[in-house]
Design an enzyme around this catalytic site. Structure first.
Site, PDB file in Angstrom:
ATOM      1  N   GLY A   1      33.869  56.178  28.247  1.00 50.33           N
ATOM      2  CA  GLY A   1      33.667  55.073  27.315  1.00 50.33           C
ATOM      3  C   GLY A   1      33.566  53.715  27.991  1.00 50.33           C
TER       4      GLY A   1
ATOM      5  N   GLU B   1      36.224  65.077  33.672  1.00 47.01           N
ATOM      6  CA  GLU B   1      35.999  63.759  33.084  1.00 47.01           C
ATOM      7  C   GLU B   1      36.851  62.717  33.798  1.00 47.01           C
ATOM      8  OE1 GLU B   1      34.430  64.161  28.825  1.00 47.01           O
ATOM      9  OE2 GLU B   1      36.592  64.200  28.702  1.00 47.01           O
TER      10      GLU B   1
ATOM     11  N   HIS C   1      41.931  66.612  26.528  1.00 50.08           N
ATOM     12  CA  HIS C   1      41.130  65.403  26.731  1.00 50.08           C
ATOM     13  C   HIS C   1      42.046  64.293  27.242  1.00 50.08           C
ATOM     14  CE1 HIS C   1      38.681  61.875  25.923  1.00 50.08           C
ATOM     15  NE2 HIS C   1      37.645  62.691  25.951  1.00 50.08           N
TER      16      HIS C   1
ATOM     17  N   ASN D   1      31.630  65.202  21.733  1.00 51.89           N
ATOM     18  CA  ASN D   1      32.972  64.891  21.243  1.00 51.89           C
ATOM     19  C   ASN D   1      32.878  63.628  20.384  1.00 51.89           C
ATOM     20  OD1 ASN D   1      35.657  64.278  20.866  1.00 51.89           O
ATOM     21  ND2 ASN D   1      36.052  63.713  23.008  1.00 51.89           N
ATOM     22  N   TRP D   2      32.947  63.831  19.080  1.00 54.83           N
ATOM     23  CA  TRP D   2      32.771  62.681  18.166  1.00 54.83           C
ATOM     24  C   TRP D   2      34.021  61.815  18.105  1.00 54.83           C
ATOM     25  CZ3 TRP D   2      30.136  65.084  13.152  1.00 54.83           C
ATOM     26  CH2 TRP D   2      28.902  65.655  13.527  1.00 54.83           C
ATOM     27  N   LYS D   3      35.131  62.302  18.660  1.00 56.22           N
ATOM     28  CA  LYS D   3      36.418  61.569  18.622  1.00 56.22           C
ATOM     29  C   LYS D   3      36.747  61.175  17.178  1.00 56.22           C
ATOM     30  CE  LYS D   3      35.500  60.001  23.253  1.00 56.22           C
ATOM     31  NZ  LYS D   3      35.888  59.127  24.331  1.00 56.22           N
TER      32      LYS D   3
ATOM     33  N   SER E   1      30.571  58.585  30.168  1.00 58.07           N
ATOM     34  CA  SER E   1      29.399  57.720  30.041  1.00 58.07           C
ATOM     35  C   SER E   1      28.092  58.432  30.412  1.00 58.07           C
ATOM     36  CB  SER E   1      29.583  56.437  30.860  1.00 58.07           C
ATOM     37  OG  SER E   1      30.714  55.716  30.379  1.00 58.07           O
TER      38      SER E   1
ATOM     39  N   GLY F   1      30.682  61.764  24.810  1.00 59.72           N
ATOM     40  CA  GLY F   1      31.387  61.011  23.775  1.00 59.72           C
ATOM     41  C   GLY F   1      30.409  60.144  23.003  1.00 59.72           C
ATOM     42  N   GLY F   2      30.367  58.849  23.360  1.00 63.87           N
ATOM     43  CA  GLY F   2      29.558  57.865  22.635  1.00 63.87           C
ATOM     44  C   GLY F   2      28.141  58.314  22.317  1.00 63.87           C
TER      45      GLY F   2
ATOM     46  N   GLU G   1      42.315  61.288  26.522  1.00 60.74           N
ATOM     47  CA  GLU G   1      42.915  60.447  25.468  1.00 60.74           C
ATOM     48  C   GLU G   1      44.130  61.130  24.867  1.00 60.74           C
ATOM     49  OE1 GLU G   1      39.289  59.858  23.304  1.00 60.74           O
ATOM     50  OE2 GLU G   1      38.534  58.648  24.964  1.00 60.74           O
TER      51      GLU G   1
END
Ligand code: PEP
Length: 251
Positions: free
Chosen positions: A174, A168, A96, A9-11, A214, A235-236, A98
């Protein structure tokens, strides 16, 4: 046997040229992966057509990060499922944390989005997970069970063939804090039990359940070794091709 998936997930990261370069690097490095591991990338909407082109001929799937809860029409700023399909997507992430936290995504909206996505031929990666207060209050099972039922109990066993779940924990996204393999496994097992109660043991057994929060090359092996963890939503670490591929190699 259920599929093992690692989805990135590049967000809201990368420009279009940066995203295309990242996709090309992932596609090139994905050649050495075992056949039973599926890789998926989820760039921002603006990148989808170019990234689809960059992934052509590779085994890497393409996902959106969200979709509209309406089919088409006067919904300024929204992106419909047919548009995603025509841009080359075969997946969309939905729910998600977010989106739930910052954009008011409710379980009711997620039911509508999931219906539209499935009817357009997209597979859905549905995210569920508790926040820190809920975890500290010991409500994590209840919250995850509630989110899973509220969305997925509106669907059929047949629909479940095209739905992946991502657990998640919000407190791990993150933050560098990963759920321990045991904490993740007990929730994954609980989700599978919830699915079995509605759809039967076979569907529960065939559903891919990813962990996200993470996840990185150094902890992926332990997480993926758990019996109910079938991969990760990353993610990251998905923004660096080497880390993303190293996670996929952790199976
Ligand atoms: C995510 O946002 O889906 C996620 C898992 O992020 P991170 O890996 O950066 O915690």
């Amino acid at each position: 046997m259920r599929k093992q998936i690692v989805a990135g997930n590049w967000k809201m990261n990368t420009t279009v040229p940066e995203g295309v370069a990242l996709a090309k690097e992932v596609a090139a490095k994905a050649k050495n992966l075992p056949a039973n591991v599926e890789l998926v990338v989820a760039p921002p909407f603006t990148h989808l057509c170019s990234v689809a082109e960059a992934l052509k001929g590779s085994c890497v799937g393409l996902s959106a990060q969200n979709c509209a809860d309406k089919e088409k029409g006067a919904y300024t700023g929204e992106v419909a499922v047919d548009m995603l399909v025509s841009a080359g997507c075969n997946y969309t992430i939905l729910g998600h944390s977010e989106r739930r936290q910052y954009y008011g995504e409710t379980d009711e909206k997620l039911v509508e989005k999931t219906k539209l996505a499935l009817s357009a031929g997209l597979k859905v990666i549905l995210c569920v997970g508790e926040n820190l207060d809920e975890r500290e209050a010991g409500k994590h099972f209840e919250i995850v069970e509630g989110q899973t039922k509220a969305v997925l109990f509106n669907f059929t066993a047949e629909d479940m063939k095209n739905i992946v779940i991502a657990y998640e924990p919000v407190w791990a996204i993150g933050t560098g804090k990963t759920a321990t393999a045991e904490q993740a496994e007990e929730i994954h097992a609980c989700i599978r039990k919830v699915l079995a109660s509605k759809f039967g043991a076979q569907v529960a057994d065939d559903t891919t359940i990813l962990y996200g929060g993470s996840c990185k090359p150094s902890n992926a092996k332990e997480l993926f070794a758990q019996p109910d963890i079938d991969g990760g939503l990353i993610g990251g670490a998905s923004l660096k091709a080497d880390d993303f591929i190293a996670i996929a190699l952790a199976f």
